[in-house]
Design an enzyme around this catalytic site. Sequence first.
Site, PDB file in Angstrom:
ATOM      1  N   GLU A  55      -0.657  -9.471  -0.776  1.00 13.77           N
ATOM      2  CA  GLU A  55      -2.067  -9.787  -0.516  1.00 13.77           C
ATOM      3  C   GLU A  55      -2.862  -9.865  -1.822  1.00 13.77           C
ATOM      4  OE1 GLU A  55      -2.199  -6.575   2.440  1.00 13.77           O
ATOM      5  OE2 GLU A  55      -3.136  -8.009   3.801  1.00 13.77           O
ATOM      6  N   GLU A  88       4.167  -5.313   7.283  1.00 10.06           N
ATOM      7  CA  GLU A  88       3.343  -4.328   7.995  1.00 10.06           C
ATOM      8  C   GLU A  88       3.762  -4.107   9.444  1.00 10.06           C
ATOM      9  OE1 GLU A  88       2.197  -6.553   5.856  1.00 10.06           O
ATOM     10  OE2 GLU A  88       0.652  -5.668   4.594  1.00 10.06           O
ATOM     11  N   GLY A  98       0.356  -5.133   0.712  1.00 13.24           N
ATOM     12  CA  GLY A  98      -0.812  -5.234  -0.162  1.00 13.24           C
ATOM     13  C   GLY A  98      -0.498  -5.882  -1.504  1.00 13.24           C
ATOM     14  N   ALA A 125       0.866  -1.178   0.000  1.00 15.23           N
ATOM     15  CA  ALA A 125       0.000   0.000   0.000  1.00 15.23           C
ATOM     16  C   ALA A 125       0.904   1.231   0.000  1.00 15.23           C
ATOM     17  CB  ALA A 125      -0.877  -0.009   1.240  1.00 15.23           C
TER      18      ALA A 125
HETATM   19  N1  COA Z   1       4.554   3.264  -0.541  1.00 13.41           N
HETATM   20  C1  COA Z   1       4.944   4.440  -1.079  1.00 13.41           C
HETATM   21  N2  COA Z   1       6.070   4.600  -1.768  1.00 13.41           N
HETATM   22  C2  COA Z   1       6.855   3.525  -1.933  1.00 13.41           C
HETATM   23  C3  COA Z   1       6.516   2.268  -1.404  1.00 13.41           C
HETATM   24  C4  COA Z   1       5.309   2.158  -0.680  1.00 13.41           C
HETATM   25  N3  COA Z   1       4.874   0.994  -0.165  1.00 13.41           N
HETATM   26  N4  COA Z   1       7.498   1.397  -1.717  1.00 13.41           N
HETATM   27  C5  COA Z   1       8.397   2.079  -2.428  1.00 13.41           C
HETATM   28  N5  COA Z   1       8.013   3.367  -2.561  1.00 13.41           N
HETATM   29  C6  COA Z   1       8.715   4.467  -3.257  1.00 13.41           C
HETATM   30  C7  COA Z   1       9.889   4.988  -2.451  1.00 13.41           C
HETATM   31  O1  COA Z   1       9.439   5.911  -1.484  1.00 13.41           O
HETATM   32  C8  COA Z   1      10.712   5.615  -3.535  1.00 13.41           C
HETATM   33  O2  COA Z   1      10.114   6.831  -3.912  1.00 13.41           O
HETATM   34  P1  COA Z   1      11.047   8.165  -4.121  1.00 13.41           P
HETATM   35  O3  COA Z   1      11.972   7.780  -5.243  1.00 13.41           O
HETATM   36  O4  COA Z   1      10.065   9.223  -4.481  1.00 13.41           O
HETATM   37  O5  COA Z   1      11.765   8.355  -2.824  1.00 13.41           O
HETATM   38  C9  COA Z   1      10.507   4.653  -4.713  1.00 13.41           C
HETATM   39  O6  COA Z   1       9.300   3.960  -4.443  1.00 13.41           O
HETATM   40  C10 COA Z   1      11.621   3.647  -4.879  1.00 13.41           C
HETATM   41  O7  COA Z   1      11.759   2.963  -3.655  1.00 13.41           O
HETATM   42  P2  COA Z   1      13.145   2.840  -2.854  1.00 13.41           P
HETATM   43  O8  COA Z   1      12.816   2.618  -1.419  1.00 13.41           O
HETATM   44  O9  COA Z   1      14.025   3.980  -3.192  1.00 13.41           O
HETATM   45  O10 COA Z   1      13.727   1.510  -3.519  1.00 13.41           O
HETATM   46  P3  COA Z   1      14.741   0.486  -2.850  1.00 13.41           P
HETATM   47  O11 COA Z   1      15.188  -0.418  -3.943  1.00 13.41           O
HETATM   48  O12 COA Z   1      15.783   1.195  -2.088  1.00 13.41           O
HETATM   49  O13 COA Z   1      13.867  -0.337  -1.794  1.00 13.41           O
HETATM   50  C11 COA Z   1      11.949  -1.567  -1.021  1.00 13.41           C
HETATM   51  C12 COA Z   1      12.835  -1.160  -2.231  1.00 13.41           C
HETATM   52  C13 COA Z   1      10.738  -2.324  -1.589  1.00 13.41           C
HETATM   53  C14 COA Z   1      12.743  -2.462  -0.085  1.00 13.41           C
HETATM   54  C15 COA Z   1      11.507  -0.285  -0.273  1.00 13.41           C
HETATM   55  O14 COA Z   1      10.969   0.620  -1.213  1.00 13.41           O
HETATM   56  C16 COA Z   1      10.453  -0.544   0.779  1.00 13.41           C
HETATM   57  O15 COA Z   1      10.757  -1.047   1.833  1.00 13.41           O
HETATM   58  N6  COA Z   1       9.180  -0.161   0.486  1.00 13.41           N
HETATM   59  C17 COA Z   1       8.103  -0.246   1.427  1.00 13.41           C
HETATM   60  C18 COA Z   1       7.611  -1.675   1.544  1.00 13.41           C
HETATM   61  C19 COA Z   1       6.501  -1.786   2.565  1.00 13.41           C
HETATM   62  O16 COA Z   1       6.689  -1.599   3.749  1.00 13.41           O
HETATM   63  N7  COA Z   1       5.315  -2.140   2.064  1.00 13.41           N
HETATM   64  C20 COA Z   1       4.170  -2.435   2.906  1.00 13.41           C
HETATM   65  C21 COA Z   1       3.358  -1.241   3.180  1.00 13.41           C
HETATM   66  S1  COA Z   1       2.057  -1.664   4.308  1.00 13.41           S
END
Ligand code: COA
Length: 261
Positions: free
Chosen positions: A115, A135, A112, A67
Amino acid sequence: MPWNCLQFNVDDAGIATVTINRPDKLNALNSQTVSELAEAFAQVEADDAIRALILTGAGEKAFVAGADISGFGWATKEAASEGSSSGSLIFRRLETSRKPSVAAVNGFALGGGLELALCCTVRIASENARMGLPEVKLGIIPGYGGTQRLPRIVGRGRALEMILTGDPIDAAEALRIGLVNKVVPLADLLSTAKTLLGRMLNNGPAAVAAAMRAVDRGLDGSLEEGLAIESSLFGEVTTTADCKEGVAAFLEKRKPVFTGK
Ligand code: COA
Protein backbone atom coordinates in the site's frame (compact mmCIF):
# COMPACT_ATOMS: atom_id res chain seq x y z
CA MET A 1 15.59 14.58 13.91
CA PRO A 2 16.96 11.26 15.25
CA TRP A 3 15.25 8.36 13.51
CA ASN A 4 14.65 5.03 15.25
CA CYS A 5 12.96 3.12 12.46
CA LEU A 6 14.14 4.99 9.36
CA GLN A 7 17.33 6.10 7.68
CA PHE A 8 17.09 9.45 5.91
CA ASN A 9 19.76 10.55 3.44
CA VAL A 10 19.84 13.28 0.84
CA ASP A 11 22.33 13.17 -2.06
CA ASP A 12 23.90 16.04 -4.02
CA ALA A 13 21.14 15.90 -6.62
CA GLY A 14 18.52 16.56 -3.93
CA ILE A 15 17.15 13.02 -3.95
CA ALA A 16 16.16 11.88 -0.47
CA THR A 17 16.35 8.16 0.25
CA VAL A 18 14.12 7.03 3.10
CA THR A 19 14.96 3.49 4.18
CA ILE A 20 12.56 1.69 6.49
CA ASN A 21 14.99 0.15 8.93
CA ARG A 22 13.65 -2.79 10.94
CA PRO A 23 15.26 -5.59 8.94
CA ASP A 24 14.91 -8.16 11.73
CA LYS A 25 11.12 -7.71 11.43
CA LEU A 26 11.25 -7.46 7.64
CA ASN A 27 10.64 -3.71 8.04
CA ALA A 28 7.07 -4.24 9.29
CA LEU A 29 5.27 -0.99 9.99
CA ASN A 30 4.77 -0.50 13.72
CA SER A 31 3.20 2.72 14.99
CA GLN A 32 6.61 4.35 15.55
CA THR A 33 7.60 3.66 11.93
CA VAL A 34 4.34 5.12 10.64
CA SER A 35 4.87 8.29 12.76
CA GLU A 36 8.43 8.61 11.49
CA LEU A 37 7.23 8.17 7.90
CA ALA A 38 4.80 11.05 8.50
CA GLU A 39 7.73 13.18 9.74
CA ALA A 40 9.90 12.15 6.80
CA PHE A 41 7.20 12.99 4.22
CA ALA A 42 6.69 16.40 5.88
CA GLN A 43 10.44 17.03 5.81
CA VAL A 44 10.67 16.11 2.11
CA GLU A 45 7.80 18.46 1.34
CA ALA A 46 9.15 21.37 3.40
CA ASP A 47 12.83 21.28 2.38
CA ASP A 48 13.40 23.10 -0.93
CA ALA A 49 16.77 21.37 -1.30
CA ILE A 50 14.95 18.01 -1.57
CA ARG A 51 13.54 17.46 -5.04
CA ALA A 52 12.49 13.81 -5.05
CA LEU A 53 12.14 10.77 -2.84
CA ILE A 54 13.13 7.11 -2.97
CA LEU A 55 11.46 4.78 -0.48
CA THR A 56 13.08 1.43 0.20
CA GLY A 57 13.62 -1.17 2.91
CA ALA A 58 16.75 -2.12 4.83
CA GLY A 59 18.38 -5.46 4.05
CA GLU A 60 18.05 -7.71 1.03
CA LYS A 61 14.84 -9.49 1.91
CA ALA A 62 12.05 -6.99 2.37
CA PHE A 63 10.75 -3.61 1.33
CA VAL A 64 8.04 -3.80 4.01
CA ALA A 65 6.34 -7.08 5.03
CA GLY A 66 3.17 -5.25 6.07
CA ALA A 67 1.76 -3.65 9.16
CA ASP A 68 3.32 -5.05 12.34
CA ILE A 69 1.00 -7.91 13.22
CA SER A 70 2.35 -8.07 16.79
CA GLY A 71 0.65 -4.72 17.45
CA PHE A 72 -2.75 -5.88 16.16
CA GLY A 73 -5.79 -5.69 18.46
CA TRP A 74 -8.54 -3.12 18.26
CA ALA A 75 -10.68 -2.03 21.21
CA THR A 76 -13.66 -1.04 19.07
CA LYS A 77 -14.56 -0.94 15.41
CA GLU A 78 -14.46 2.85 15.63
CA ALA A 79 -10.88 2.73 16.91
CA ALA A 80 -9.94 0.38 14.08
CA SER A 81 -11.54 2.66 11.47
CA GLU A 82 -9.81 5.66 12.98
CA GLY A 83 -6.42 3.87 12.83
CA SER A 84 -7.03 3.03 9.18
CA SER A 85 -8.00 6.56 8.22
CA SER A 86 -5.19 8.28 10.10
CA GLY A 87 -2.65 5.97 8.41
CA SER A 88 -4.33 6.56 5.07
CA LEU A 89 -3.99 10.32 5.49
CA ILE A 90 -0.23 9.95 6.00
CA PHE A 91 0.06 7.73 2.91
CA ARG A 92 -2.02 10.20 0.93
CA ARG A 93 0.49 12.97 1.75
CA LEU A 94 3.15 10.92 0.01
CA GLU A 95 0.88 10.33 -2.96
CA THR A 96 -0.01 14.01 -3.35
CA SER A 97 3.50 15.37 -2.77
CA ARG A 98 4.70 17.98 -5.29
CA LYS A 99 7.88 15.94 -5.58
CA PRO A 100 8.11 12.67 -7.52
CA SER A 101 8.80 9.46 -5.61
CA VAL A 102 9.96 5.97 -6.47
CA ALA A 103 9.26 2.87 -4.42
CA ALA A 104 12.42 0.78 -4.76
CA VAL A 105 10.84 -2.56 -3.87
CA ASN A 106 13.75 -4.70 -2.69
CA GLY A 107 11.95 -7.85 -1.57
CA PHE A 108 8.61 -8.52 0.15
CA ALA A 109 6.09 -5.69 -0.25
CA LEU A 110 3.07 -7.09 1.52
CA GLY A 111 -0.04 -5.50 2.99
CA GLY A 112 0.83 -2.01 4.21
CA GLY A 113 4.16 -2.33 2.40
CA LEU A 114 2.49 -2.71 -0.97
CA GLU A 115 0.00 0.00 0.00
CA LEU A 116 2.93 2.33 0.70
CA ALA A 117 4.52 1.49 -2.66
CA LEU A 118 1.18 2.16 -4.39
CA CYS A 119 1.35 5.76 -3.12
CA CYS A 120 4.69 6.42 -4.81
CA THR A 121 4.72 8.05 -8.22
CA VAL A 122 6.28 4.90 -9.73
CA ARG A 123 7.45 1.50 -8.53
CA ILE A 124 10.64 -0.35 -9.48
CA ALA A 125 11.28 -3.87 -8.22
CA SER A 126 14.32 -6.04 -7.72
CA GLU A 127 14.18 -9.53 -9.20
CA ASN A 128 13.53 -11.07 -5.76
CA ALA A 129 10.52 -8.85 -5.00
CA ARG A 130 7.21 -10.41 -4.02
CA MET A 131 4.13 -8.26 -3.74
CA GLY A 132 0.71 -8.94 -2.32
CA LEU A 133 -2.17 -7.96 -0.09
CA PRO A 134 -2.44 -10.92 2.33
CA GLU A 135 -4.84 -9.23 4.78
CA VAL A 136 -7.78 -11.60 4.14
CA LYS A 137 -5.57 -14.45 5.36
CA LEU A 138 -5.67 -12.68 8.75
CA GLY A 139 -9.42 -12.07 8.59
CA ILE A 140 -9.07 -8.37 7.81
CA ILE A 141 -8.98 -6.28 4.64
CA PRO A 142 -6.35 -3.78 3.48
CA GLY A 143 -6.67 -0.61 5.53
CA TYR A 144 -4.19 1.82 3.99
CA GLY A 145 -5.81 2.20 0.58
CA GLY A 146 -5.04 -1.17 -1.03
CA THR A 147 -8.62 -1.90 -2.14
CA GLN A 148 -8.78 1.52 -3.79
CA ARG A 149 -5.36 2.05 -5.36
CA LEU A 150 -4.53 -1.45 -6.59
CA PRO A 151 -7.57 -1.67 -8.93
CA ARG A 152 -6.80 1.83 -10.22
CA ILE A 153 -3.29 0.69 -11.16
CA VAL A 154 -3.70 -2.90 -12.36
CA GLY A 155 -7.45 -3.07 -13.09
CA ARG A 156 -10.36 -4.46 -11.11
CA GLY A 157 -10.06 -8.14 -12.02
CA ARG A 158 -6.35 -8.48 -11.34
CA ALA A 159 -6.63 -6.46 -8.13
CA LEU A 160 -9.52 -8.58 -6.88
CA GLU A 161 -7.58 -11.76 -7.58
CA MET A 162 -4.69 -10.47 -5.45
CA ILE A 163 -6.93 -9.08 -2.70
CA LEU A 164 -9.22 -12.14 -2.43
CA THR A 165 -6.57 -14.86 -2.65
CA GLY A 166 -4.07 -12.89 -0.57
CA ASP A 167 -1.37 -14.62 -2.60
CA PRO A 168 1.74 -12.64 -3.53
CA ILE A 169 2.99 -12.25 -7.09
CA ASP A 170 6.61 -12.22 -8.18
CA ALA A 171 8.47 -9.37 -9.87
CA ALA A 172 7.95 -10.68 -13.42
CA GLU A 173 4.18 -10.90 -12.90
CA ALA A 174 4.14 -7.46 -11.27
CA LEU A 175 5.87 -6.07 -14.35
CA ARG A 176 3.47 -7.90 -16.69
CA ILE A 177 0.37 -6.41 -15.02
CA GLY A 178 1.81 -2.91 -14.70
CA LEU A 179 2.18 -2.93 -10.93
CA VAL A 180 5.86 -2.02 -11.33
CA ASN A 181 7.50 -0.07 -14.15
CA LYS A 182 10.81 -1.97 -14.21
CA VAL A 183 12.50 -5.03 -12.75
CA VAL A 184 16.26 -4.92 -12.18
CA PRO A 185 18.87 -6.91 -10.25
CA LEU A 186 18.85 -6.01 -6.55
CA ALA A 187 22.34 -4.46 -6.82
CA ASP A 188 21.06 -2.00 -9.46
CA LEU A 189 17.81 -1.03 -7.74
CA LEU A 190 18.76 2.26 -6.11
CA SER A 191 20.89 3.47 -9.01
CA THR A 192 18.01 2.71 -11.41
CA ALA A 193 15.62 4.65 -9.17
CA LYS A 194 18.03 7.60 -9.09
CA THR A 195 18.51 7.55 -12.86
CA LEU A 196 14.75 7.58 -13.42
CA LEU A 197 14.20 10.41 -10.94
CA GLY A 198 17.14 12.29 -12.46
CA ARG A 199 15.36 12.25 -15.83
CA MET A 200 12.27 13.75 -14.19
CA LEU A 201 14.36 16.32 -12.33
CA ASN A 202 15.89 17.58 -15.58
CA ASN A 203 12.47 19.11 -16.23
CA GLY A 204 10.79 22.15 -14.69
CA PRO A 205 9.73 21.27 -11.13
CA ALA A 206 6.52 23.31 -11.39
CA ALA A 207 5.55 21.47 -14.57
CA VAL A 208 6.39 18.08 -13.03
CA ALA A 209 4.28 18.92 -9.96
CA ALA A 210 1.38 20.17 -12.10
CA ALA A 211 1.45 17.05 -14.29
CA MET A 212 1.36 14.78 -11.22
CA ARG A 213 -1.52 16.82 -9.83
CA ALA A 214 -3.45 16.62 -13.11
CA VAL A 215 -3.14 12.83 -13.13
CA ASP A 216 -4.01 12.49 -9.43
CA ARG A 217 -7.02 14.79 -9.54
CA GLY A 218 -8.22 13.77 -12.97
CA LEU A 219 -8.17 9.99 -12.71
CA ASP A 220 -11.21 9.65 -10.51
CA GLY A 221 -13.66 11.90 -12.26
CA SER A 222 -15.18 11.88 -15.71
CA LEU A 223 -13.05 12.63 -18.76
CA GLU A 224 -14.74 16.04 -18.99
CA GLU A 225 -13.79 16.87 -15.40
CA GLY A 226 -10.25 15.65 -15.98
CA LEU A 227 -9.87 17.78 -19.09
CA ALA A 228 -11.08 20.83 -17.15
CA ILE A 229 -8.52 20.14 -14.39
CA GLU A 230 -5.77 19.74 -16.99
CA SER A 231 -6.71 23.00 -18.75
CA SER A 232 -6.71 24.90 -15.48
CA LEU A 233 -3.27 23.55 -14.49
CA PHE A 234 -2.02 24.17 -18.05
CA GLY A 235 -2.95 27.83 -17.60
CA GLU A 236 -1.14 27.99 -14.29
CA VAL A 237 2.15 26.57 -15.56
CA THR A 238 2.24 29.02 -18.47
CA THR A 239 2.71 31.83 -15.92
CA THR A 240 5.91 30.32 -14.50
CA ALA A 241 9.47 31.47 -15.16
CA ASP A 242 10.25 27.80 -15.92
CA CYS A 243 7.81 27.88 -18.83
CA LYS A 244 9.50 30.98 -20.31
CA GLU A 245 12.92 29.40 -19.76
CA GLY A 246 11.96 26.03 -21.29
CA VAL A 247 10.55 27.60 -24.44
CA ALA A 248 13.43 30.10 -24.77
CA ALA A 249 16.04 27.37 -24.28
CA PHE A 250 14.47 25.26 -27.03
CA LEU A 251 14.43 28.16 -29.47
CA GLU A 252 17.99 29.14 -28.56
CA LYS A 253 19.14 25.50 -28.91
CA ARG A 254 20.54 25.29 -25.36
CA LYS A 255 19.80 23.32 -22.20
CA PRO A 256 17.18 24.99 -19.99
CA VAL A 257 18.10 26.16 -16.50
CA PHE A 258 14.96 25.70 -14.43
CA THR A 259 14.53 27.47 -11.11
CA GLY A 260 11.22 26.02 -9.98
CA LYS A 261 9.64 29.49 -10.13
N1 COA B 1 4.50 -8.04 11.37
C1 COA B 1 5.31 -8.36 12.40
N2 COA B 1 6.40 -9.12 12.28
C2 COA B 1 6.70 -9.58 11.06
C3 COA B 1 5.90 -9.29 9.93
C4 COA B 1 4.76 -8.48 10.13
N3 COA B 1 3.95 -8.12 9.11
N4 COA B 1 6.44 -9.90 8.86
C5 COA B 1 7.54 -10.53 9.29
N5 COA B 1 7.69 -10.34 10.62
C6 COA B 1 8.76 -10.86 11.50
C7 COA B 1 8.56 -12.33 11.82
O1 COA B 1 7.64 -12.47 12.88
C8 COA B 1 9.96 -12.72 12.19
O2 COA B 1 10.24 -12.23 13.48
P1 COA B 1 10.99 -13.19 14.57
O3 COA B 1 12.32 -13.50 13.93
O4 COA B 1 11.09 -12.34 15.78
O5 COA B 1 10.12 -14.40 14.70
C9 COA B 1 10.81 -11.90 11.21
O6 COA B 1 9.99 -10.81 10.81
C10 COA B 1 11.25 -12.67 9.99
O7 COA B 1 10.09 -13.18 9.38
P2 COA B 1 9.88 -14.74 9.03
O8 COA B 1 8.42 -14.99 8.97
O9 COA B 1 10.70 -15.57 9.93
O10 COA B 1 10.52 -14.77 7.56
P3 COA B 1 10.16 -15.79 6.40
O11 COA B 1 11.20 -15.60 5.35
O12 COA B 1 9.97 -17.15 6.93
O13 COA B 1 8.74 -15.31 5.85
C11 COA B 1 7.11 -13.70 5.09
C12 COA B 1 8.62 -14.07 5.23
C13 COA B 1 7.05 -12.26 4.57
C14 COA B 1 6.44 -14.65 4.12
C15 COA B 1 6.44 -13.82 6.49
O14 COA B 1 7.22 -13.10 7.42
C16 COA B 1 5.04 -13.26 6.52
O15 COA B 1 4.13 -13.89 6.04
N6 COA B 1 4.87 -12.06 7.14
C17 COA B 1 3.58 -11.47 7.34
C18 COA B 1 3.07 -10.84 6.06
C19 COA B 1 1.70 -10.25 6.25
O16 COA B 1 0.72 -10.93 6.47
N7 COA B 1 1.64 -8.92 6.11
C20 COA B 1 0.38 -8.19 6.12
C21 COA B 1 -0.01 -7.77 7.47
S1 COA B 1 -1.60 -6.99 7.40
